[in-house]
Design a protein around this motif. Sequence first.
Motif, PDB file in Angstrom:
ATOM      1  N   ARG A 160       8.000   9.299  -1.748  1.00  0.00           N
ATOM      2  CA  ARG A 160       7.575   8.273  -0.809  1.00  0.00           C
ATOM      3  C   ARG A 160       8.191   6.924  -1.182  1.00  0.00           C
ATOM      4  O   ARG A 160       8.573   6.148  -0.313  1.00  0.00           O
ATOM      5  N   TYR A 161       8.299   6.652  -2.476  1.00  0.00           N
ATOM      6  CA  TYR A 161       8.927   5.415  -2.928  1.00  0.00           C
ATOM      7  C   TYR A 161      10.364   5.329  -2.439  1.00  0.00           C
ATOM      8  O   TYR A 161      10.788   4.311  -1.928  1.00  0.00           O
ATOM      9  N   SER A 192       0.821  -1.206   0.000  1.00  0.00           N
ATOM     10  CA  SER A 192       0.000   0.000   0.000  1.00  0.00           C
ATOM     11  C   SER A 192       0.857   1.259   0.000  1.00  0.00           C
ATOM     12  O   SER A 192       1.811   1.385   0.774  1.00  0.00           O
ATOM     13  N   TYR A 193       0.506   2.205  -0.851  1.00  0.00           N
ATOM     14  CA  TYR A 193       1.176   3.509  -0.871  1.00  0.00           C
ATOM     15  C   TYR A 193       0.711   4.366   0.306  1.00  0.00           C
ATOM     16  O   TYR A 193       1.478   5.150   0.851  1.00  0.00           O
ATOM     17  N   TYR A 194      -0.548   4.211   0.706  1.00  0.00           N
ATOM     18  CA  TYR A 194      -1.147   5.111   1.680  1.00  0.00           C
ATOM     19  C   TYR A 194      -1.120   4.575   3.111  1.00  0.00           C
ATOM     20  O   TYR A 194      -1.197   5.341   4.064  1.00  0.00           O
ATOM     21  N   THR A 195      -1.032   3.260   3.285  1.00  0.00           N
ATOM     22  CA  THR A 195      -1.102   2.655   4.610  1.00  0.00           C
ATOM     23  C   THR A 195       0.279   2.191   5.049  1.00  0.00           C
ATOM     24  O   THR A 195       0.964   1.502   4.307  1.00  0.00           O
ATOM     25  N   PRO A 219       3.318  12.679  -9.386  1.00  0.00           N
ATOM     26  CA  PRO A 219       4.506  11.860  -9.642  1.00  0.00           C
ATOM     27  C   PRO A 219       5.649  12.156  -8.679  1.00  0.00           C
ATOM     28  O   PRO A 219       6.343  11.237  -8.224  1.00  0.00           O
ATOM     29  N   GLY A 220       5.839  13.436  -8.336  1.00  0.00           N
ATOM     30  CA  GLY A 220       6.906  13.792  -7.406  1.00  0.00           C
ATOM     31  C   GLY A 220       6.649  13.248  -6.013  1.00  0.00           C
ATOM     32  O   GLY A 220       7.582  12.750  -5.348  1.00  0.00           O
ATOM     33  N   GLN A 221       5.407  13.318  -5.543  1.00  0.00           N
ATOM     34  CA  GLN A 221       5.072  12.763  -4.237  1.00  0.00           C
ATOM     35  C   GLN A 221       5.281  11.259  -4.206  1.00  0.00           C
ATOM     36  O   GLN A 221       5.795  10.702  -3.228  1.00  0.00           O
TER      37      GLN A 221
END
Length: 222
Positions: free
Chosen positions: A221-222, A144-147, A215-217
């Motif tokens: 985070r990646y 998950s990107y958000y969790t 895309p930058g965010q």
Amino acid sequence: MNTTRFLHKYIVVAIITVSGLCCPQISNAALPDVNVIKVYYNQELGQVNKLVLGNNFLGYGTRVNIMNNGAGIWDPAGKKSVKEVIDLAMAAGTSIVRFPGGCGTHLYNWKNAIGPGRTEYQYGIDEFMTTANEIGAEVVMTVSYYTGNQNDAADLVEYLNTPNDGSNPNGGTDWAATRASNGHPAPYNVKYFEIGNETWGSHSNYTPPITAATPGQYATRY
């Protein structure tokens, strides 16, 4: 269908032209004046990569009721796979499966999808891996990107892939031992992980709401 011979008869070619208008960092001067793609439709060049023949195995939980049983592939009451669905997946030539699949990943907390006593995710991590192994399919595990955060992602890799030998990389919870206590002492050896799914979309109906990532965010985070 003989997938080895399929592509020489039915071919779709997509050509995307990139200009400096949509991507300022790419100069038109860097692109050749003439681009040619030759399609030899009557020749066989080799085997089709089996990793293109895949699907989602959905494990969203009780928020979407049908998904709490993997859309029919898992029997929560019997705690076993449904043989007829496993057989259908094998007959279809399913070679790679993604979990938990799609935008349901946004609110997915994998740590709630393991161990006994679960009601939210009855078709969780170990149940999915059981069905994938029975089919003989490779796995793409979506993070998950958000969790959660990078530690939760690393814990997932540890849960899936670390030998249960007491090594417990970097301390904390011994996730390999946790996996063993959940009935699978041997590592699953998952090769492929995907970070997020369609993070360009917003979902105001989710709780909490999901806001689209730029895309930058995503890259940060990646």
